[in-house]
Design an enzyme around this catalytic site. Structure first.
Site, PDB file in Angstrom:
ATOM      1  N   SER A  49      20.801  29.528  11.009  1.00 39.58           N
ATOM      2  CA  SER A  49      21.240  28.906  12.255  1.00 39.58           C
ATOM      3  C   SER A  49      22.535  29.452  12.835  1.00 39.58           C
ATOM      4  O   SER A  49      22.790  29.291  14.025  1.00 39.58           O
ATOM      5  CB  SER A  49      21.394  27.395  12.055  1.00 39.58           C
ATOM      6  OG  SER A  49      22.405  27.117  11.098  1.00 39.58           O
TER       7      SER A  49
ATOM      8  N   ARG B 243      38.585  19.540  12.987  1.00 41.65           N
ATOM      9  CA  ARG B 243      37.436  19.266  13.851  1.00 41.65           C
ATOM     10  C   ARG B 243      37.672  18.032  14.704  1.00 41.65           C
ATOM     11  O   ARG B 243      38.070  16.980  14.186  1.00 41.65           O
ATOM     12  CB  ARG B 243      36.168  19.089  13.001  1.00 41.65           C
ATOM     13  CG  ARG B 243      35.844  20.337  12.190  1.00 41.65           C
ATOM     14  CD  ARG B 243      34.616  20.143  11.329  1.00 41.65           C
ATOM     15  NE  ARG B 243      34.435  21.298  10.457  1.00 41.65           N
ATOM     16  CZ  ARG B 243      33.267  21.828  10.151  1.00 41.65           C
ATOM     17  NH1 ARG B 243      32.166  21.320  10.646  1.00 41.65           N
ATOM     18  NH2 ARG B 243      33.187  22.867   9.340  1.00 41.65           N
TER      19      ARG B 243
ATOM     20  N   THR C   5      12.837  19.418   9.538  1.00 44.53           N
ATOM     21  CA  THR C   5      13.581  18.320  10.127  1.00 44.53           C
ATOM     22  C   THR C   5      12.820  17.739  11.307  1.00 44.53           C
ATOM     23  O   THR C   5      12.021  18.420  11.945  1.00 44.53           O
ATOM     24  CB  THR C   5      14.974  18.782  10.601  1.00 44.53           C
ATOM     25  OG1 THR C   5      15.705  17.653  11.067  1.00 44.53           O
ATOM     26  CG2 THR C   5      14.866  19.795  11.742  1.00 44.53           C
TER      27      THR C   5
ATOM     28  N   THR D 181      31.821  26.527   7.837  1.00 48.70           N
ATOM     29  CA  THR D 181      30.460  26.722   8.337  1.00 48.70           C
ATOM     30  C   THR D 181      30.109  28.202   8.360  1.00 48.70           C
ATOM     31  O   THR D 181      28.965  28.592   8.069  1.00 48.70           O
ATOM     32  CB  THR D 181      30.317  26.118   9.743  1.00 48.70           C
ATOM     33  OG1 THR D 181      30.729  24.743   9.701  1.00 48.70           O
ATOM     34  CG2 THR D 181      28.891  26.199  10.232  1.00 48.70           C
TER      35      THR D 181
ATOM     36  N   SER E 139      18.912  32.000  -4.786  1.00 49.46           N
ATOM     37  CA  SER E 139      19.306  31.468  -3.483  1.00 49.46           C
ATOM     38  C   SER E 139      19.915  32.548  -2.600  1.00 49.46           C
ATOM     39  O   SER E 139      20.831  33.268  -3.025  1.00 49.46           O
ATOM     40  CB  SER E 139      20.327  30.336  -3.688  1.00 49.46           C
ATOM     41  OG  SER E 139      20.823  29.847  -2.469  1.00 49.46           O
TER      42      SER E 139
ATOM     43  N   LYS F  45      15.651  18.298  15.257  1.00 53.98           N
ATOM     44  CA  LYS F  45      15.983  19.447  16.102  1.00 53.98           C
ATOM     45  C   LYS F  45      14.844  19.711  17.085  1.00 53.98           C
ATOM     46  O   LYS F  45      14.809  19.145  18.168  1.00 53.98           O
ATOM     47  CB  LYS F  45      16.341  20.647  15.229  1.00 53.98           C
ATOM     48  CG  LYS F  45      17.615  20.407  14.416  1.00 53.98           C
ATOM     49  CD  LYS F  45      17.975  21.564  13.526  1.00 53.98           C
ATOM     50  CE  LYS F  45      19.334  21.393  12.886  1.00 53.98           C
ATOM     51  NZ  LYS F  45      19.467  20.220  11.997  1.00 53.98           N
TER      52      LYS F  45
END
Length: 410
Positions: free
Chosen positions: A188, A21, A244, A362, A136, A247
């Site tokens: 997302s 990255r 949050t 990710t 989950s 955002k």
């Protein structure tokens, strides 16, 4: 032991796999979002940012900025300590009250980020309620996964948005077993939206608590920006909402909203809350103003949805592999980490468009993509430029051919 060699070898592995990255060095231009100065190659140039989570551009809102300046001038920079030791300012109290009202809950609790809020809350819940089993969704955010792991309780992973599979897993435990169903409203990376009402039905049937991450929805969905659960009229069926301030609301920080007893227990037992310096007053003041604005203003939400719909339609017209979904997220499939990085490098170097490649971990290997996030401030000209650039790159380098990687190297 050669510790430095170990570090170098691990980083070299990322380079070899094409998923090392590189952080873009940006300086956003106040009042000119989504344009920013990008510093690279010893100089800087203006770029259009297409991957920010500042979804509504509220970081540029004049009232938000004025509130932050006023707080800074009134009380100074830092909060002065943890919430327990001098770090609870009136800004924090007002902000928690505003968040509780936003979600029609009895209380809310602020954290330094939504990651910390998820990690801290989920791990603490298992301590507070021994024997709890957490169910989950397999695509839950890393912060939720971390919290579940840190709680060291029993967990079950259910297939993404698969109500039948969730039912099968819940049915394996007595109704008396304490259970938490943890999931997100908007995912997302894919843009999927959870079947919240059906999950709530199962929670009621099997005696489970519901824990909903609305991070990518607060500010942007619902009549007051309270999220997807509020839009669908089921927010009262959610026990704990995670959100949050970084955002849709354009500042930073995270929170949970729940019953007064739940928030009090987390406040009293969670190390991630107790031992952390609180948000700066200026940040709290800015978030408070942003929330109050978006409770009554729908123009940002309406424009945001229109821009997202327009970008998806335009990209599809260009024959680009848009991953369809019902949310504002616009993922474009690439499927290879090296190729993905080459495409985003070319967008930046040749077209002054900044998009960050989304690679493993990710997203799963083989599903690498670019993730576009239109905002109300992206103009038709920005969209035209983006579509022209991506069309040019896809024509030069069909996905999977590897051709563009060699062209870029030249």
């Amino acid at each position: 032991m050669d510790y430095q060699r170990q570090f170098k070898e691990r980083v070299a592995t990322l380079h070899d796999e094409g998923r090392y990255r590189i952080f873009a060095d940006l300086k956003r231009q106040r009042g000119n979002y989504p344009v920013a100065d990008c510093f690279r190659h010893g100089g800087h140039s203006e770029v259009a940012v297409w991957c920010s989570n500042d979804y509504l551009g509220m970081s540029q809102n004049p009232n938000v900025l004025a509130a932050m300046h006023e707080a800074l001038d009134t009380v100074g920079a830092g909060s002065g300590g943890t919430r327990n030791i001098s770090g609870t300012t009136h800004y924090h109290v007002e902000l928690e009250e505003e968040l509780a009202d936003l979600h029609d809950k009895e209380a809310a609790l602020l954290f330094t980020s939504a990651f910390v809020a998820n990690d801290t809350t989920l791990s603490t819940l298992v301590d507070l309620i021994p024997g709890t089993v957490i169910f989950s969704d397999e695509k839950n955010h890393a912060s939720m996964i971390a919290g579940i792991r840190h709680g060291k309780g029993e967990k079950r992973i259910w297939r993404h948005n698969d109500i039948g599979h969730l039912r099968e897993q819940l049915a394996q435990y007595p109704k008396s077993t304490p259970k938490i169903i943890a999931f997100e409203s908007v995912y997302s990376m894919d843009g999927h939206i959870a079947p919240i009402s059906e999950i709530c039905d199962l929670a009621k049937e099997f005696g489970a608590m519901t824990y909903l991450d609305e991070v990518h929805a607060v500010g942007m969905y619902g009549p007051r920006g309270a999220g997807v659960a509020a839009r669908e009229g089921v927010a009262d069926r959610i026990d704990i909402i995670n959100g949050t301030l970084a955002k849709g609301f354009g500042v930073m920080g995270g929170y949970i909203a729940a019953s007064r007893d739940c928030c009090d227990a987390i406040r009293s037992y969670a190390p991630g809350f107790i031992f952390t310096t609180s948000l700066t007053p200026a940040v709290a003041a800015g978030a408070l103003t942003s929330i109050r604005h978006l409770k009554f203003s729908n123009s940002e939400r309406e424009r945001h949805q229109e821009r997202a719909t327009t970008v998806k339609a335009r990209l599809e017209q260009c024959g680009l592999p848009v991953m369809n979904n019902p949310s504002h997220i616009v993922p474009v499939a690439v499927g290879d980490p090296v190729h993905c990085k080459a495409v985003t490098d070319a967008l930046l170097d040749n077209h002054n468009i900044y998009v960050q490649p989304i690679n493993y971990p990710t997203v799963p290997r083989g599903t690498e993509r670019i993730r576009l996030t239109p905002t109300p401030l992206h103009s038709d000209a920005h969209i035209d430029h983006l579509c022209d650039a991506l069309s040019t790159l896809w024509a030069a380098c069909p996905v999977g051919s590897g051709r563009y990687v060699r062209i870029a190297a030249e």
